[in-house]
Design a protein around this motif. Structure first.
Motif, PDB file in Angstrom:
ATOM      1  N   LYS A  42       0.845  -1.190   0.000  1.00 59.86           N
ATOM      2  CA  LYS A  42       0.000   0.000   0.000  1.00 59.86           C
ATOM      3  C   LYS A  42       0.884   1.245   0.000  1.00 59.86           C
ATOM      4  CE  LYS A  42      -4.242   1.746   1.985  1.00 59.86           C
ATOM      5  NZ  LYS A  42      -5.310   1.461   2.972  1.00 59.86           N
ATOM      6  N   ILE A  43       0.708   2.056  -1.028  1.00 58.20           N
ATOM      7  CA  ILE A  43       1.527   3.249  -1.219  1.00 58.20           C
ATOM      8  C   ILE A  43       0.703   4.479  -0.872  1.00 58.20           C
ATOM      9  CG2 ILE A  43       2.776   4.639  -2.911  1.00 58.20           C
ATOM     10  CD1 ILE A  43       3.287   1.965  -4.421  1.00 58.20           C
ATOM     11  N   GLY A  44       1.303   5.382  -0.106  1.00 58.08           N
ATOM     12  CA  GLY A  44       0.639   6.616   0.267  1.00 58.08           C
ATOM     13  C   GLY A  44       1.385   7.832  -0.243  1.00 58.08           C
ATOM     14  N   VAL A  45       0.726   8.964  -0.169  1.00 53.16           N
ATOM     15  CA  VAL A  45       1.347  10.236  -0.487  1.00 53.16           C
ATOM     16  C   VAL A  45       1.114  11.163   0.702  1.00 53.16           C
ATOM     17  CG1 VAL A  45      -0.689  11.133  -1.718  1.00 53.16           C
ATOM     18  CG2 VAL A  45       1.564  12.130  -2.156  1.00 53.16           C
ATOM     19  N   PHE A  46       2.152  11.899   1.067  1.00 54.17           N
ATOM     20  CA  PHE A  46       2.053  12.866   2.147  1.00 54.17           C
ATOM     21  C   PHE A  46       2.568  14.203   1.658  1.00 54.17           C
ATOM     22  CE2 PHE A  46       4.219  15.398   5.334  1.00 54.17           C
ATOM     23  CZ  PHE A  46       3.159  15.673   6.179  1.00 54.17           C
ATOM     24  N   GLY A  47       1.924  15.263   2.065  1.00 53.53           N
ATOM     25  CA  GLY A  47       2.400  16.605   1.784  1.00 53.53           C
ATOM     26  C   GLY A  47       1.303  17.617   1.997  1.00 53.53           C
ATOM     27  N   GLN A  48       1.713  18.869   1.986  1.00 56.37           N
ATOM     28  CA  GLN A  48       0.762  19.958   2.112  1.00 56.37           C
ATOM     29  C   GLN A  48       0.169  20.282   0.750  1.00 56.37           C
ATOM     30  OE1 GLN A  48       3.204  23.053   3.960  1.00 56.37           O
ATOM     31  NE2 GLN A  48       1.929  22.844   5.770  1.00 56.37           N
ATOM     32  N   LEU A  49      -1.095  20.657   0.744  1.00 55.08           N
ATOM     33  CA  LEU A  49      -1.760  21.008  -0.513  1.00 55.08           C
ATOM     34  C   LEU A  49      -1.510  22.471  -0.866  1.00 55.08           C
ATOM     35  CD1 LEU A  49      -5.084  18.999  -0.276  1.00 55.08           C
ATOM     36  CD2 LEU A  49      -3.115  18.574  -1.739  1.00 55.08           C
ATOM     37  N   GLU A  50      -0.274  22.717  -1.286  1.00 54.90           N
ATOM     38  CA  GLU A  50       0.062  24.035  -1.822  1.00 54.90           C
ATOM     39  C   GLU A  50      -0.687  24.210  -3.135  1.00 54.90           C
ATOM     40  OE1 GLU A  50       4.299  24.963  -1.848  1.00 54.90           O
ATOM     41  OE2 GLU A  50       4.619  23.155  -0.656  1.00 54.90           O
ATOM     42  N   PRO A  51      -0.810  25.441  -3.623  1.00 52.43           N
ATOM     43  CA  PRO A  51      -1.497  25.620  -4.906  1.00 52.43           C
ATOM     44  C   PRO A  51      -0.868  24.760  -6.004  1.00 52.43           C
ATOM     45  CG  PRO A  51      -1.165  27.736  -3.840  1.00 52.43           C
ATOM     46  CD  PRO A  51      -0.417  26.709  -3.015  1.00 52.43           C
ATOM     47  N   GLY A  52      -1.696  23.942  -6.628  1.00 54.92           N
ATOM     48  CA  GLY A  52      -1.245  23.080  -7.715  1.00 54.92           C
ATOM     49  C   GLY A  52      -0.820  21.686  -7.303  1.00 54.92           C
ATOM     50  N   MET A  53      -0.669  21.429  -6.003  1.00 50.79           N
ATOM     51  CA  MET A  53      -0.178  20.115  -5.580  1.00 50.79           C
ATOM     52  C   MET A  53      -1.180  19.000  -5.882  1.00 50.79           C
ATOM     53  SD  MET A  53       2.249  18.254  -4.591  1.00 50.79           S
ATOM     54  CE  MET A  53       3.470  19.423  -4.016  1.00 50.79           C
ATOM     55  N   ARG A  54      -2.474  19.260  -5.737  1.00 55.69           N
ATOM     56  CA  ARG A  54      -3.473  18.225  -6.042  1.00 55.69           C
ATOM     57  C   ARG A  54      -3.340  17.799  -7.505  1.00 55.69           C
ATOM     58  NH1 ARG A  54      -5.359  15.375  -2.801  1.00 55.69           N
ATOM     59  NH2 ARG A  54      -4.448  13.860  -4.153  1.00 55.69           N
ATOM     60  N   ASP A  55      -3.174  18.761  -8.421  1.00 61.24           N
ATOM     61  CA  ASP A  55      -2.974  18.435  -9.837  1.00 61.24           C
ATOM     62  C   ASP A  55      -1.700  17.624 -10.044  1.00 61.24           C
ATOM     63  OD1 ASP A  55      -5.288  19.605 -10.812  1.00 61.24           O
ATOM     64  OD2 ASP A  55      -4.296  21.479 -11.362  1.00 61.24           O
ATOM     65  N   ALA A  56      -0.638  17.986  -9.319  1.00 60.27           N
ATOM     66  CA  ALA A  56       0.630  17.264  -9.468  1.00 60.27           C
ATOM     67  C   ALA A  56       0.491  15.809  -9.035  1.00 60.27           C
ATOM     68  CB  ALA A  56       1.721  17.962  -8.662  1.00 60.27           C
ATOM     69  N   ILE A  57      -0.270  15.574  -7.980  1.00 56.53           N
ATOM     70  CA  ILE A  57      -0.491  14.206  -7.510  1.00 56.53           C
ATOM     71  C   ILE A  57      -1.371  13.453  -8.501  1.00 56.53           C
ATOM     72  CG2 ILE A  57      -1.585  12.809  -5.705  1.00 56.53           C
ATOM     73  CD1 ILE A  57      -0.669  15.090  -3.733  1.00 56.53           C
ATOM     74  N   ASP A  58      -2.469  14.096  -8.899  1.00 56.65           N
ATOM     75  CA  ASP A  58      -3.430  13.438  -9.791  1.00 56.65           C
ATOM     76  C   ASP A  58      -2.891  13.229 -11.202  1.00 56.65           C
ATOM     77  OD1 ASP A  58      -5.180  13.449  -7.655  1.00 56.65           O
ATOM     78  OD2 ASP A  58      -6.364  15.136  -8.402  1.00 56.65           O
ATOM     79  N   ASN A  59      -2.034  14.140 -11.669  1.00 52.22           N
ATOM     80  CA  ASN A  59      -1.564  14.076 -13.052  1.00 52.22           C
ATOM     81  C   ASN A  59      -0.095  13.674 -13.184  1.00 52.22           C
ATOM     82  OD1 ASN A  59      -4.100  14.970 -14.081  1.00 52.22           O
ATOM     83  ND2 ASN A  59      -3.548  17.038 -13.443  1.00 52.22           N
ATOM     84  N   GLY A  60       0.592  13.499 -12.066  1.00 52.81           N
ATOM     85  CA  GLY A  60       1.991  13.084 -12.095  1.00 52.81           C
ATOM     86  C   GLY A  60       2.217  11.790 -11.350  1.00 52.81           C
ATOM     87  N   LEU A  61       1.949  11.804 -10.051  1.00 52.54           N
ATOM     88  CA  LEU A  61       2.209  10.634  -9.213  1.00 52.54           C
ATOM     89  C   LEU A  61       1.283   9.466  -9.529  1.00 52.54           C
ATOM     90  CD1 LEU A  61       3.765   9.404  -6.804  1.00 52.54           C
ATOM     91  CD2 LEU A  61       2.011  10.382  -5.312  1.00 52.54           C
ATOM     92  N   ALA A  62      -0.015   9.690  -9.493  1.00 57.62           N
ATOM     93  CA  ALA A  62      -0.973   8.590  -9.684  1.00 57.62           C
ATOM     94  C   ALA A  62      -0.802   7.898 -11.038  1.00 57.62           C
ATOM     95  CB  ALA A  62      -2.404   9.077  -9.487  1.00 57.62           C
ATOM     96  N   PRO A  63      -0.717   8.640 -12.158  1.00 58.73           N
ATOM     97  CA  PRO A  63      -0.529   7.953 -13.441  1.00 58.73           C
ATOM     98  C   PRO A  63       0.805   7.206 -13.540  1.00 58.73           C
ATOM     99  CG  PRO A  63      -1.268  10.206 -13.812  1.00 58.73           C
ATOM    100  CD  PRO A  63      -0.946  10.079 -12.353  1.00 58.73           C
ATOM    101  N   ALA A  64       1.853   7.766 -12.933  1.00 60.01           N
ATOM    102  CA  ALA A  64       3.154   7.080 -12.970  1.00 60.01           C
ATOM    103  C   ALA A  64       3.098   5.769 -12.195  1.00 60.01           C
ATOM    104  CB  ALA A  64       4.243   7.990 -12.416  1.00 60.01           C
ATOM    105  N   LEU A  65       2.399   5.769 -11.067  1.00 58.28           N
ATOM    106  CA  LEU A  65       2.238   4.526 -10.312  1.00 58.28           C
ATOM    107  C   LEU A  65       1.450   3.502 -11.118  1.00 58.28           C
ATOM    108  CD1 LEU A  65       1.556   5.963  -6.742  1.00 58.28           C
ATOM    109  CD2 LEU A  65       3.524   4.565  -7.433  1.00 58.28           C
ATOM    110  N   GLU A  66       0.403   3.948 -11.785  1.00 59.67           N
ATOM    111  CA  GLU A  66      -0.397   3.033 -12.608  1.00 59.67           C
ATOM    112  C   GLU A  66       0.420   2.470 -13.757  1.00 59.67           C
ATOM    113  OE1 GLU A  66      -4.074   5.011 -13.596  1.00 59.67           O
ATOM    114  OE2 GLU A  66      -4.566   5.275 -11.476  1.00 59.67           O
TER     115      GLU A  66
END
Length: 125
Positions: A42-66
């Motif tokens: 089980k992989i998690g992500v931790f960090g503060q939601l600075e402006p744009g971070m949600r997009d970075a997770i949704d469009n960078g981290l999540a697709p790369a993991l998939e």
């Protein structure tokens, strides 16, 4: 900085390193290239939601993991605040520990990530 923040600058904001989406995707590739990514349940992500971070997770981290054959199993993002909210960090660590998160991609700077690591050690995680 995220590409959404860069785009909002309309040519007046420049970046000399990776955009967040690219940096997170690159981090996944580095771990995957070692052959160790698949060992995590089980992989998690931790960090503060600075402006744009949600997009970075949704469009960078999540697709790369998939693409690597796995997925993001736990979201431990917290609201952006200065100073960082220690109760929010403690809650994420506690939840990750209880849910069996065995790998964490940290998106913050040394202060934010350091707060997570300090709390993780305090909770024996």
């Amino acid at each position: 900085m995220s590409t959404t923040v860069l785009d909002s600058g309309e040519g007046n904001v420049f970046l000399a390193n990776f955009a967040w989406q690219d940096a997170l995707a690159s981090a996944v590739r580095v771990v995957d290239d070692t052959g160790e990514l698949q060992q995590f349940q089980k992989i998690g992500v931790f960090g503060q939601l600075e402006p744009g971070m949600r997009d970075a997770i949704d469009n960078g981290l999540a697709p790369a993991l998939e693409e690597a054959g796995t997925s993001l199993g736990a979201d431990g993002t917290i609201p952006f605040s200065v100073p960082i909210d220690p109760a929010a960090v403690a809650a994420v660590v506690s939840r990750f520990k209880a849910e069996g998160v065995d790998a964490v991609f940290a998106t913050g700077n040394f202060y934010v990530n350091g707060a997570f690591m300090t709390e993780a050690q305090r909770q024996d995680y």
